[in-house]
Design a protein around this motif. Sequence first.
Motif, PDB file in Angstrom:
ATOM      1  N   LEU A 173      -6.031   1.224   3.933  1.00  0.00           N
ATOM      2  CA  LEU A 173      -6.446   2.104   5.025  1.00  0.00           C
ATOM      3  C   LEU A 173      -5.333   2.260   6.054  1.00  0.00           C
ATOM      4  O   LEU A 173      -5.026   3.377   6.503  1.00  0.00           O
ATOM      5  CB  LEU A 173      -7.705   1.542   5.694  1.00  0.00           C
ATOM      6  N   VAL A 174      -4.713   1.145   6.444  1.00  0.00           N
ATOM      7  CA  VAL A 174      -3.601   1.215   7.403  1.00  0.00           C
ATOM      8  C   VAL A 174      -2.459   2.038   6.828  1.00  0.00           C
ATOM      9  O   VAL A 174      -1.850   2.864   7.525  1.00  0.00           O
ATOM     10  CB  VAL A 174      -3.125  -0.205   7.759  1.00  0.00           C
ATOM     11  N   ALA A 175      -2.174   1.846   5.527  1.00  0.00           N
ATOM     12  CA  ALA A 175      -1.100   2.604   4.890  1.00  0.00           C
ATOM     13  C   ALA A 175      -1.396   4.101   4.889  1.00  0.00           C
ATOM     14  O   ALA A 175      -0.503   4.926   5.113  1.00  0.00           O
ATOM     15  CB  ALA A 175      -0.895   2.114   3.463  1.00  0.00           C
ATOM     16  N   SER A 176      -2.649   4.478   4.651  1.00  0.00           N
ATOM     17  CA  SER A 176      -3.008   5.901   4.629  1.00  0.00           C
ATOM     18  C   SER A 176      -2.851   6.552   5.997  1.00  0.00           C
ATOM     19  O   SER A 176      -2.598   7.754   6.096  1.00  0.00           O
ATOM     20  CB  SER A 176      -4.447   6.071   4.127  1.00  0.00           C
ATOM     21  N   LEU A 177      -2.990   5.758   7.063  1.00  0.00           N
ATOM     22  CA  LEU A 177      -2.870   6.286   8.424  1.00  0.00           C
ATOM     23  C   LEU A 177      -1.429   6.331   8.908  1.00  0.00           C
ATOM     24  O   LEU A 177      -1.065   7.208   9.704  1.00  0.00           O
ATOM     25  CB  LEU A 177      -3.703   5.438   9.396  1.00  0.00           C
ATOM     26  N   LEU A 178      -0.608   5.396   8.448  1.00  0.00           N
ATOM     27  CA  LEU A 178       0.749   5.275   8.977  1.00  0.00           C
ATOM     28  C   LEU A 178       1.824   5.832   8.054  1.00  0.00           C
ATOM     29  O   LEU A 178       2.918   6.163   8.522  1.00  0.00           O
ATOM     30  CB  LEU A 178       1.069   3.803   9.283  1.00  0.00           C
ATOM     31  N   LEU A 179       1.538   5.914   6.752  1.00  0.00           N
ATOM     32  CA  LEU A 179       2.557   6.291   5.783  1.00  0.00           C
ATOM     33  C   LEU A 179       2.191   7.597   5.095  1.00  0.00           C
ATOM     34  O   LEU A 179       1.057   8.073   5.208  1.00  0.00           O
ATOM     35  CB  LEU A 179       2.723   5.183   4.731  1.00  0.00           C
ATOM     36  N   ASP A 180       3.171   8.159   4.371  1.00  0.00           N
ATOM     37  CA  ASP A 180       2.860   9.359   3.604  1.00  0.00           C
ATOM     38  C   ASP A 180       2.063   8.991   2.355  1.00  0.00           C
ATOM     39  O   ASP A 180       1.882   7.812   2.032  1.00  0.00           O
ATOM     40  CB  ASP A 180       4.133  10.131   3.249  1.00  0.00           C
ATOM     41  N   LEU A 181       1.592  10.024   1.647  1.00  0.00           N
ATOM     42  CA  LEU A 181       0.690   9.790   0.512  1.00  0.00           C
ATOM     43  C   LEU A 181       1.330   8.942  -0.587  1.00  0.00           C
ATOM     44  O   LEU A 181       0.692   8.052  -1.158  1.00  0.00           O
ATOM     45  CB  LEU A 181       0.242  11.135  -0.068  1.00  0.00           C
ATOM     46  N   LEU A 205       1.560   3.714  -3.273  1.00  0.00           N
ATOM     47  CA  LEU A 205       2.370   2.586  -3.724  1.00  0.00           C
ATOM     48  C   LEU A 205       1.846   1.268  -3.150  1.00  0.00           C
ATOM     49  O   LEU A 205       1.850   0.239  -3.834  1.00  0.00           O
ATOM     50  CB  LEU A 205       3.829   2.801  -3.314  1.00  0.00           C
ATOM     51  N   VAL A 206       1.373   1.295  -1.901  1.00  0.00           N
ATOM     52  CA  VAL A 206       0.779   0.096  -1.290  1.00  0.00           C
ATOM     53  C   VAL A 206      -0.467  -0.327  -2.066  1.00  0.00           C
ATOM     54  O   VAL A 206      -0.677  -1.513  -2.339  1.00  0.00           O
ATOM     55  CB  VAL A 206       0.455   0.352   0.191  1.00  0.00           C
TER      56      VAL A 206
END
Length: 314
Positions: free
Chosen positions: A55-63, A68-69
């Motif tokens: 969830l954090v990755a989806s908010l802070l990083l690109d798709l 990959l996370v």
Amino acid sequence: MALAKLVNNAVANPRGRWIQVLFAIGLILLPPLFRWVIDGGRLGMHFATCFPAILVASLLLDLFLASLVAFGSAALTQWLFVGEPWFKHPDQAHFSLFMVFALTSASIIVIGDRLKVAIRRADEYSRKQGQYNEELKARVQGVLAVIQALAVRGINEDSPLDFYSVFSERLNALGRASDLLQIGSSSDRKLPTMFQKAIAPFCSEGQIYLAGEPIEVPTDSCIPLIMAIHELCTNAMRYGALSVPEGRVSLRWFLRPDGKCLTVLWEERLGPCVRPPKKQGLGHKLLSAQPGLAAVDLNFPPSGAWCEVSINCA
């Protein structure tokens, strides 16, 4: 409130590629590390700590990095706590559990990405609203200064009726010119039409000379350029060449040879002796480099003020 602002700022501000990569590595390592600290994976539900990281990755990083996370954290958790990949025993149960994890992760990533886009759009709209409010305040002050200058020029009329006629005519011209200053609108961006409407309240005696080839001004430069021209006209009416009947102003524009920069030149002559202003107020902000105006060079020689404005067209 402080936490909500912190989260909003974290999501709203995009990060560089390498910063995102470092975040992705941390988010891949964090879930299994957190699970190892809690119970070493002995209680089962090995992938439970992966979902917050996804969830954090989806908010802070690109798709791509968010995906990959999800894959990396799951693979690392599987290797540390299960000891073998799920496809080593390709039965229905293993496949079903994998599909549940994959669909849940994909849902989190898609929903988080849409939420990220919405937050960034809302933040952009908020910034634009703040800019429009500042622009509106500056515009109101500028219009009041113009009206004051028009009234001062009208004092020289022979009778109150003549004053009313001239003043009313100039106010109507100012209203027509203000149509170009609609906030956020796509007004007519072509020169010389834009300048003709902008200077209409100030050149009833034909004191302003326009020269230049027809050209379209970039959208982001229209409002700051018109505001700058209004400010120059207002100053000229109050202190410069437009304050006396014999004064003249030259307003010229041209594209530089590379075609990437539009130059606008304002030059006053035959007016009163000019002195530089003693303090910098709103006019200084309007006649300075800002978004839409790449550079502004304003000078006050005794013979008359002149200003050069540069606009990026590339």
